[in-house]
Design an enzyme around this catalytic site. Structure first.
Site, PDB file in Angstrom:
ATOM      1  N   TYR A  30      -7.432  -6.923  12.577  1.00 22.58           N
ATOM      2  CA  TYR A  30      -6.602  -6.909  11.375  1.00 22.58           C
ATOM      3  C   TYR A  30      -5.527  -7.996  11.439  1.00 22.58           C
ATOM      4  O   TYR A  30      -5.330  -8.754  10.483  1.00 22.58           O
ATOM      5  CB  TYR A  30      -5.934  -5.537  11.220  1.00 22.58           C
ATOM      6  N   GLU A  52       0.915   0.920   2.675  1.00 23.89           N
ATOM      7  CA  GLU A  52       2.225   0.647   3.268  1.00 23.89           C
ATOM      8  C   GLU A  52       3.163   1.828   3.018  1.00 23.89           C
ATOM      9  O   GLU A  52       3.970   2.187   3.882  1.00 23.89           O
ATOM     10  CB  GLU A  52       2.832  -0.633   2.685  1.00 23.89           C
ATOM     11  N   TRP A  60       1.627   1.476  11.740  1.00 23.32           N
ATOM     12  CA  TRP A  60       0.556   0.894  10.943  1.00 23.32           C
ATOM     13  C   TRP A  60      -0.800   1.178  11.580  1.00 23.32           C
ATOM     14  O   TRP A  60      -1.803   1.350  10.892  1.00 23.32           O
ATOM     15  CB  TRP A  60       0.754  -0.610  10.777  1.00 23.32           C
TER      16      TRP A  60
END
Length: 232
Positions: A30, A52, A60
């Site tokens: 990512y 988010e 995350w």
């Protein structure tokens, strides 16, 4: 050489060292192939905004592992379908272990989809090339990426005047889970700002991508360079 005089290991991405090596292959992929790359279009940006927001108070990495489940649970983040979801859907999703079972965060996806649909009805909002929501978000970056030159992870801000302004505008429009820190994370992940550390292979690759795009677009002029940051 780093600012401390130590030799930089360019074979190891800077973010692995920054996170103490605690990254799996999914996270590394990512950061290498998505974070800081320009993301355009209403649906992709809606997805990122929702994810988010789901991250708020969490890592995350937690959200990234659940991303495919989110896509399945929220109809691929189709804006019309998300806006049409009801309390019945919310109750069902509260039992879904594949996503973060936080009622407020789940409801925010539905709410934010409705806010985007309301945006579509406004005649005085820029249509843009990639959609009205895309135009709203990218206008906060003057519709071009900002290549920063941070030399350490500690230099990176968690929010900026621009992310504060974005948060304020989104909240004014009724969006939820869109605080300044969430908005800056959105800006980082979608390429409004590129925060790969200065002169790392990832930073140089981002610089080359941007310069190549402008070099091959005769209608766009390269802006003057800045010492601390560059907006292309």
């Amino acid at each position: 050489m780093s600012s401390s005089g130590k030799k930089v290991d360019e074979e190891t991405p800077w973010f692995i060292n920054a996170f103490g090596g605690k990254m799996d292959e999914t996270y590394i992929k990512y950061m290498s192939e998505e974070w800081g790359f320009e993301k355009r279009g209403d649906v992709p940006l809606f997805e990122k905004l929702c994810l988010e927001g789901a991250q708020s108070g969490l890592s995350w990495h937690t959200i990234l592992k659940k991303r495919e489940n989110y896509r399945q649970s929220f109809h691929g983040f189709d804006i019309d379908k998300c806006a049409a979801m009801t309390e019945t859907h919310v109750s069902k999703l509260m039992q879904d272990t594949g996503i973060v079972r936080h009622r407020g965060k789940i409801e925010s996806v539905i709410n934010n989809a409705k806010c985007i649909k309301a945006l579509y009805e406004e005649e005085n909002v820029d249509e843009g090339t990639h959609g009205k929501f895309d135009a709203l978000i990218w206008n906060f970056g003057d519709n071009k990426p900002q290549l920063n030159e941070y030399k350490s992870f500690k230099e990176m801000p968690s929010q900026t005047p621009i992310s504060i302004a974005m948060s304020k505008e989104l909240k004014r429009r009724g969006f939820k889970f869109v605080g300044p820190t969430t908005c800056y994370s959105l800006m980082q992940s979608c390429g409004l700002v590129i925060d790969h550390l200065y002169d790392t292979p990832e930073w140089r690759a981002a610089r080359d991508r941007i310069e190549a795009r402008y070099t091959h677009d005769p209608e766009v002029q390269m802006p003057p360079s800045k010492k601390q940051k560059k907006s292309y």
